[in-house]
Design a protein around this motif. Structure first.
Motif, PDB file in Angstrom:
ATOM      1  N   VAL A  91       0.982  -1.057  -0.034  1.00 13.38           N
ATOM      2  CA  VAL A  91      -0.014  -0.146   0.023  1.00 13.38           C
ATOM      3  C   VAL A  91       0.763   1.155  -0.010  1.00 13.38           C
ATOM      4  N   VAL A  92       0.503   2.301  -0.551  1.00 16.13           N
ATOM      5  CA  VAL A  92       1.100   3.709  -0.701  1.00 16.13           C
ATOM      6  C   VAL A  92       0.085   4.659  -0.460  1.00 16.13           C
ATOM      7  N   PHE A  93       0.591   5.451   0.559  1.00 16.46           N
ATOM      8  CA  PHE A  93      -0.368   6.662   0.927  1.00 16.46           C
ATOM      9  C   PHE A  93       0.105   7.754   0.385  1.00 16.46           C
ATOM     10  N   ASP A  94      -0.440   9.185   0.550  1.00 19.32           N
ATOM     11  CA  ASP A  94      -0.001  10.362  -0.184  1.00 19.32           C
ATOM     12  C   ASP A  94       0.941  10.896   1.221  1.00 19.32           C
ATOM     13  N   TYR A  95       1.394  12.159   0.718  1.00 24.92           N
ATOM     14  CA  TYR A  95       2.258  12.773   1.704  1.00 24.92           C
ATOM     15  C   TYR A  95       1.892  13.112   3.199  1.00 24.92           C
ATOM     16  N   GLY A  96       0.668  13.285   3.033  1.00 25.15           N
ATOM     17  CA  GLY A  96      -0.012  13.599   4.609  1.00 25.15           C
ATOM     18  C   GLY A  96      -0.402  12.244   5.054  1.00 25.15           C
ATOM     19  N   GLY A  97      -0.470  10.961   4.375  1.00 27.38           N
ATOM     20  CA  GLY A  97      -0.836   9.999   4.997  1.00 27.38           C
ATOM     21  C   GLY A  97      -2.336   9.589   5.431  1.00 27.38           C
ATOM     22  N   SER A  98      -3.111  10.434   4.594  1.00 28.80           N
ATOM     23  CA  SER A  98      -4.667  10.478   4.817  1.00 28.80           C
ATOM     24  C   SER A  98      -5.249   9.936   3.752  1.00 28.80           C
ATOM     25  N   VAL A  99      -4.586   9.610   2.345  1.00 27.59           N
ATOM     26  CA  VAL A  99      -5.320   9.187   1.476  1.00 27.59           C
ATOM     27  C   VAL A  99      -4.599   7.804   0.923  1.00 27.59           C
ATOM     28  N   LEU A 100      -5.311   6.754   0.659  1.00 24.71           N
ATOM     29  CA  LEU A 100      -4.800   5.581   0.017  1.00 24.71           C
ATOM     30  C   LEU A 100      -4.328   6.137  -1.456  1.00 24.71           C
ATOM     31  N   GLU A 101      -3.338   6.116  -2.039  1.00 24.39           N
ATOM     32  CA  GLU A 101      -2.846   6.420  -3.272  1.00 24.39           C
ATOM     33  C   GLU A 101      -2.626   5.179  -4.099  1.00 24.39           C
TER      34      GLU A 101
END
Length: 644
Positions: free
Chosen positions: A492-502
């Motif tokens: 899994v990879v999240f955005d820079y803020g860690g609030s959205v699954l990218e």
């Protein structure tokens, strides 16, 4: 409490962890032999993920209840991190240490085979070393062969130093070509290391052409006249063959395979240098050697020969007036091979019965080769890239024997998920689950090791409620923080803020994928990805072989077509007889049809390695045909010249 980060933990193999657990618990074989322990007890000791233990066992035998009762092989996969240069270096060191350990491991009961990320590169490097070590013996063998054929039963007419000069000229061309391209930062693969052996043959072949042309000149002419006639006769043939070789290798430079491109690029530059050196360096040596003959000197020691050993008193730069020009016959025409082909072979070839047999045999050959072309097998096998004594080849054999039903994973990744618009009733995890189901339990796949399903099971067991607002929080801060689920951090990879699954990745178990159906499997997975409702990509290890499977046949046919047309064009320009030039083109087609067709009977697959051979054959099959066609057209024009 131990203070550690999950990225610093080595991910062990689940089967190894099972055995460790059994050794330290009451279930161990302290009171029983290992033979009394069943695989069911081992599998019950540790809960496996969805991939299951069956994929790691080979040669499995079942009891009457269809339970696993034994296995002949066990596979221990280890996943190494390669997300940075430092991790690449550490992974490479780990693999090298593993290889060193297994090479020295000796057991009367257990046989080990292994495959690492560096296996293919390391074993290919062994091939390169073997080719480099063969260059010296090849140079010596070619030198001896050339010297032997350039020497005759005459101290004056032999040409030992000319033969050595021809081999040195070819070696200089190879060094110049390789050095120039390496100076220009051009890459070099294992296939390109075979180029020197090809250029050696091209360079040495022209030595015999020039020597034969010299021996065909009238012996009563002076040095200048004989050299003029020699190069007027041989230079055209050398130019034709050099151009045809250049074209065939040049066409290979535009094929879709980088290895073929590199090989042909080195060959093109080496052929150009060969042509230049033969008309300059080798021509100078030839002038010096031929002067020794006219000065009646020993070809080995350059010492003056006594006239009593001579059949002809030769003036240093002319001829003996006592020797009549009408009685002169060139040395070449009196050579035993020349006599054989001029009389015995020609009479046999012109016999009507012989011609009928040759034509019938040729038509039979074309028929068999044509049938073989329809049955030729495509695609590169990994075994073909490894030496015969390679440990990698043994590993592939064991994998095919015991683990052919289940192979590596198909990696499916979904990206740009933050931009995916979902309906209110369809949350992102529902969309991802439907996407995963598309790739499961097809003709070529089994189940998936889905982080999403493990996450869903964990949330249900914990009694938590997942919503669109807390999905990412629960995934990142609750689920992935558990040590037993740490491996899913790579999926899994999240955005820079860690609030959205990218992005999300799911490995799907492959099964029953072999050389015969690799291309079909790749097209199936790619069609599924193209028709997906969200941005999706797929990749499996066999894609690299399936890609060249799809490109090798069109690339080979187009190379033959382009090179054939270009060679015919060159032949029509430089060979004064149009009919002879057309027969040269026909020889190209027939020889390449034969090569392709008989590959079926030889068990050779059409891949980028054999494609190199076919590209080379275009140039080589023109050499002999072009020489014959040029000399034929030249001799046909002699009566007209005499009449004029």
């Amino acid at each position: 409490m131990n203070d550690y980060r999950e990225n610093e933990i080595c991910v062990s193999n689940p089967l190894v962890e099972m055995l460790k657990l059994l050794l330290v618990t009451d279930q161990s074989f302290l009171n029983r032999s290992i033979d009394e322990m069943t695989l069911s007890q081992i599998s019950d000791a540790v809960q496996l993920d969805s991939v299951g233990m069956v994929h790691m066992l080979g040669g499995v035998s079942l009891d009457e209840d269809r339970h696993i009762s034994g296995a002949k092989a066990i596979m221990l996969p280890y996943a190494l991190r390669h997300s940075s240069r430092m991790e690449d270096s550490l992974a490479e060191q780990w693999e090298l240490q593993l290889v060193d350990f297994l090479l020295n491991y000796d057991s009367p009961l257990i046989r080990t085979s292994w495959w690492t990320y560096e296996t293919l590169a390391a074993e290919s490097a062994r091939d390169r070393e073997q080719l480099i070590n063969m260059l010296g013996p090849c140079f010596v063998a070619v030198s001896i062969y050339t010297v032997a054929l350039c020497c005759v039963m005459s101290w004056r007419r032999s040409r030992p130093w000319l033969a050595i000069g021809g081999v040195i000229s070819a070696a200089m061309a190879i060094c110049s070509g390789v050095g120039l391209l390496l100076h220009l930062d051009f890459g070099m693969t294992s296939v390109a290391y075979s180029m020197p052996f090809i250029v050696f043959s091209v360079g040495v072949d022209n030595v015999f052409i020039l020597l034969s042309a010299w021996r065909s000149t009238p012996t009563h002419h002076g040095l200048r006249e004989r050299m003029r006639e020699t190069f007027a006769d041989a230079a055209v043939s050398i130019t034709v063959t050099s151009l045809t070789d250049l074209i065939s290798f040049g066409v290979g430079c535009v094929t879709p395979f980088p290895s073929v491109q590199m090989f042909c690029a080195y060959a093109v530059v080496a052929v150009i240098f060969t042509y230049i050196y033969q008309l300059t360096f080798f021509a100078g040596i030839m002038v010096l050697e031929c002067r020794q003959e006219l000065e009646h000197k020993n070809s080995f020691t350059f010492m003056k020969l006594p006239k009593k050993n001579s059949n002809l008193a030769v003036h240093p730069y002319g001829y003996d007036p006592k020797w009549s020009a009408e009685k002169d016959r060139s040395f070449e025409k009196n050579h035993c091979l020349s006599k054989f082909f001029r009389t015995t072979y020609s009479d046999f070839l012109l016999n009507p019965v012989t011609r009928l047999c040759i034509i019938s045999g040729f038509l039979l050959y074309l028929g068999i080769a044509g049938w073989g072309c329809t049955k030729v097998k495509l695609g590169l096998e990994p075994n073909d890239l490894l030496p015969d004594n390679s440990y990698g080849k043994r590993t592939l054999h064991m994998a095919e024997k015991y683990f052919s039903d289940y192979g590596s994973n198909l990696h499916v990744w979904m990206y740009n998920l933050s931009r995916v618009e979902t309906r209110a009733a369809s949350h992102i995890w529902i969309v991802l689950e439907k996407e995963i189901e598309l790739y499961e339990h097809t003709e070529f796949t089994g189940g998936a090791d889905s982080w999403l399903r493990t996450f869903t099971t964990y949330i249900k067991e914990a009694g938590l409620l997942v919503t669109g607002d807390n999905f990412v929080y629960l995934l990142r801060n609750v689920f992935l923080s558990q040590p037993q689920y740490a491996k899913y951090n790579r999926d899994v990879v999240f955005d820079y803020g860690g609030s959205v699954l990218e992005a999300s990745r799911v490995p799907v178990q492959l099964r029953h994928v072999g050389a015969a159906n690799q291309s079909r499997a790749m097209h199936l997975f790619r069609r599924l990805a193209e028709t997906s409702s969200i941005p999706t990509g797929v990749y499996a290890d066999f894609f690299q072989f399936a890609e060249q499977y799809n490109a090798v046949l069109p690339g080979t046919l187009s190379s033959i077509a382009y090179a054939g047309v270009a060679v015919v064009f060159v032949s029509l320009i430089l060979i004064p007889e149009p009919t002879a030039a057309l027969w040269v083109s026909f020889s190209i087609v027939s020889i390449n049809v034969g090569i392709l067709g008989f590959m079926t009977f030889w068990g050779v697959r059409l891949d980028f390695i054999s494609m190199v051979t076919i590209v080379m054959s275009i140039g080589f099959c023109v050499d002999f045909a072009a020489h014959l066609a040029y000399n034929f057209s030249k001799l046909r024009s002699l009566p007209e010249m005499c009449q004029a």
